[in-house]
Design a protein around this motif. Structure first.
Motif, PDB file in Angstrom:
ATOM      1  N   LEU A  23       0.827  -1.190   0.000  1.00 59.90           N
ATOM      2  CA  LEU A  23       0.000   0.000   0.000  1.00 59.90           C
ATOM      3  C   LEU A  23       0.866   1.246   0.000  1.00 59.90           C
ATOM      4  CD1 LEU A  23      -2.794  -0.812   2.611  1.00 59.90           C
ATOM      5  CD2 LEU A  23      -2.860  -1.098   0.138  1.00 59.90           C
ATOM      6  N   GLN A 237      -1.178  -4.610   5.613  1.00 65.60           N
ATOM      7  CA  GLN A 237      -1.192  -3.613   6.690  1.00 65.60           C
ATOM      8  C   GLN A 237      -1.668  -4.242   7.985  1.00 65.60           C
ATOM      9  OE1 GLN A 237      -4.246  -0.298   7.275  1.00 65.60           O
ATOM     10  NE2 GLN A 237      -2.597   0.863   6.316  1.00 65.60           N
ATOM     11  N   TYR A 270      -5.868   4.639  -0.088  1.00 66.38           N
ATOM     12  CA  TYR A 270      -4.526   4.158  -0.393  1.00 66.38           C
ATOM     13  C   TYR A 270      -4.486   3.710  -1.844  1.00 66.38           C
ATOM     14  CZ  TYR A 270      -4.164   3.442   4.730  1.00 66.38           C
ATOM     15  OH  TYR A 270      -4.167   3.595   6.086  1.00 66.38           O
ATOM     16  N   LEU A 272      -3.000   0.855  -4.272  1.00 60.00           N
ATOM     17  CA  LEU A 272      -2.401  -0.471  -4.231  1.00 60.00           C
ATOM     18  C   LEU A 272      -1.280  -0.513  -5.245  1.00 60.00           C
ATOM     19  CD1 LEU A 272      -2.436  -3.408  -3.198  1.00 60.00           C
ATOM     20  CD2 LEU A 272      -4.085  -3.910  -5.010  1.00 60.00           C
TER      21      LEU A 272
END
Length: 275
Positions: A23, A237, A270, A272
């Protein structure tokens, strides 16, 4: 020595595979959202629909609602729909938004923002996520009863039982993908089950399929996983103890993830990154 080399080579391949996705740093964070549980991205509307619990997740207090964000994270309509009961999962079919609302599924006209219908699901306790197939048939999970219900022609029926901690749902190419506890399942048209992946550290919450056939899975506790179509999982994450990562939205064109942080009261975007 030959076997050691093969083992080392396999380990290197696995390491490269698990590091191939990550991310970005947060692109934006939309704050002051009252306990956001689910985000739904609409390319057609160029908007993000966000369910706001605004209180306890299992109480019918009428405090919940739906907000709409612009795709840059700015607030478009903070109180687009109000008076809901701890709304959670969202699904869009044509111009109708379906919302899981503890024991009912709410239908909302996205043009007017008006509630069209409220369908109580028999014996429901904690409806959590919603998805819709290409014919407008709605599926909704009940986490507390381990069941999935189906709404067809305006009537609800029990679709599947014994789905452990049934939560995240996604209808893809005639198959229903389900987050069942720490596993990702695929349910075909004949209700045959295939376990796609297992071994998530905590029960899954949201699931989205990527353009390449792989998946992103979130776990409410604060985990985001990249799941390959062959079942290999990679933790992207881990923010457990800092914030939650609830039912995500996904922008396929931009490869963006929209993560509702629940008790952190924000949605974070975010990108990717794929090697």
């Amino acid at each position: 020595m030959k076997y050691k080399f093969l083992i080392l080579s396999a380990f290197m391949v696995l390491s490269l595979t698990t590091k191939a996705q990550q991310l970005s740093k947060p692109i934006w964070e939309s704050q002051n959202l009252a306990v956001p549980e689910s985000v739904l991205y609409s390319a057609t509307e160029k908007s993000l629909y966000v369910s706001l619990i605004d209180g306890a997740g299992n109480v019918k207090d009428g405090k919940g609602g739906i907000a709409i964000l612009n795709i840059d994270g700015s607030v478009k309509k903070a109180n687009w729909v109000e008076g809901l009961n701890a709304p959670k999962g969202l699904a869009l079919y044509k111009k109708t938004l379906f919302v899981a609302d503890i024991t009912a599924v709410i239908s909302i006209d996205i043009v007017t923002g008006k509630i069209i219908n409220k369908l109580e699901i028999e014996n429901a306790v904690f409806l959590n996520d919603v998805t819709v197939d290409n014919k407008g048939v709605v599926y909704v999970s009940d986490t507390r009863t381990n069941k999935i219900h189906r709404i067809k022609n305006g009537q609800s029926e029990l679709y599947l039982e014994n789905v452990t901690n049934a939560n995240g749902l996604k209808w893809i190419n005639k198959n229903l993908y389900v987050l069942a506890g720490t596993e990702l399942w695929k349910i075909d048209e004949n209700k045959n089950k295939t376990v796609i992946a297992k071994g998530f550290e905590k029960p899954g919450d949201g699931v989205e399929q990527l353009k390449n056939g792989d998946f992103i899975v979130t776990c409410w506790a604060g985990l985001i996983y990249y799941v390959k179509a062959n079942g290999v999982i990679n933790k992207l994450q881990d923010v457990q103890g800092q914030m939650n990562t609830a039912d995500l939205g996904y922008n396929a064109k931009e490869n963006l993830l929209y993560i509702p942080t629940f008790n952190h009261n924000s949605v974070i975007a975010y990108k990717l990154l794929m090697d």
